[in-house]
Motif scaffolding. Structure first.
Motif, PDB file in Angstrom:
ATOM      1  N   GLY A 185     -10.634 -19.978 -31.291  1.00 52.36           N
ATOM      2  CA  GLY A 185      -9.488 -20.625 -30.653  1.00 52.36           C
ATOM      3  C   GLY A 185      -9.680 -22.123 -30.486  1.00 52.36           C
ATOM      4  N   PHE A 210      -7.254 -24.688 -32.290  1.00 53.30           N
ATOM      5  CA  PHE A 210      -6.415 -25.507 -31.421  1.00 53.30           C
ATOM      6  C   PHE A 210      -6.799 -26.981 -31.527  1.00 53.30           C
ATOM      7  N   PRO A 215      -0.873 -23.167 -32.112  1.00 51.00           N
ATOM      8  CA  PRO A 215      -0.459 -22.003 -31.320  1.00 51.00           C
ATOM      9  C   PRO A 215      -1.362 -20.782 -31.516  1.00 51.00           C
ATOM     10  N   THR A 216      -1.829 -20.561 -32.728  1.00 48.64           N
ATOM     11  CA  THR A 216      -2.753 -19.453 -32.977  1.00 48.64           C
ATOM     12  C   THR A 216      -4.050 -19.674 -32.208  1.00 48.64           C
ATOM     13  N   GLY A 231      -4.362 -21.389 -29.460  1.00 50.10           N
ATOM     14  CA  GLY A 231      -4.054 -21.173 -28.044  1.00 50.10           C
ATOM     15  C   GLY A 231      -4.001 -19.699 -27.682  1.00 50.10           C
ATOM     16  N   ILE A 232      -3.412 -18.904 -28.555  1.00 46.35           N
ATOM     17  CA  ILE A 232      -3.347 -17.451 -28.320  1.00 46.35           C
ATOM     18  C   ILE A 232      -4.753 -16.858 -28.314  1.00 46.35           C
ATOM     19  N   LEU A 233      -5.601 -17.310 -29.238  1.00 43.27           N
ATOM     20  CA  LEU A 233      -6.988 -16.828 -29.258  1.00 43.27           C
ATOM     21  C   LEU A 233      -7.740 -17.231 -27.990  1.00 43.27           C
ATOM     22  N   ILE A 243      -6.381 -17.698 -24.980  1.00 41.61           N
ATOM     23  CA  ILE A 243      -5.870 -16.832 -23.906  1.00 41.61           C
ATOM     24  C   ILE A 243      -6.465 -15.432 -24.035  1.00 41.61           C
ATOM     25  N   ALA A 244      -6.445 -14.890 -25.253  1.00 47.47           N
ATOM     26  CA  ALA A 244      -6.978 -13.541 -25.476  1.00 47.47           C
ATOM     27  C   ALA A 244      -8.481 -13.493 -25.199  1.00 47.47           C
TER      28      ALA A 244
END
Length: 124
Positions: free
Chosen positions: A81, A85, A103-104, A106-108, A110-111
């Protein structure tokens, strides 16, 4: 069992290395942003520096605690991430690349933090 301990120790070293390297890059990136850019470019580079530095400190601090598949997966998600990012933001300023990977990343992130929280709560 011995093999697992060696793998774990190697990953602890790797995560500590990645964390320290991210912190060094973040300081250099912040200085570059402050002295060589302005406006939206400066904001993007400063954002990347903040995320890189914060996660670098976290990687160094959490490296000795990585154990079990959940924490290992969480660590890999966090490292990926940060790369996507921050790399997307830096690439957009320095190389003119689009920020489509941010965005990918950022999602990583968060996950990865959610997975770390679950692993910490459950003890694995």
């Amino acid at each position: 069992m011995q093999h697992d301990k060696l793998l774990q120790k190697g990953f602890h070293r790797w995560q500590g290395f990645v964390g320290a390297l991210l912190c060094a890059i973040a300081v250099a990136l912040s200085a570059y942003a402050a002295h060589a850019t302005d406006g939206p470019s400066q904001a993007r580079l400063q954002t990347a520096a903040v995320f890189a530095f914060g996660h670098g400190i976290a990687f160094v601090a959490l490296a000795p605690q990585v154990r079990g598949p959940w924490m290992f997966a969480a660590s890999l998600a966090l490292q990926s991430g940060v790369l996507l990012f921050c790399g997307s933001l830096v690439g957009s300023v320095l190389l003119g690349w689009p920020t489509t990977l941010a965005p990918t990343g950022g999602i990583l992130l968060i996950a990865g933090w959610a997975a770390w929280a679950i692993a910490a709560l459950r003890g694995y």
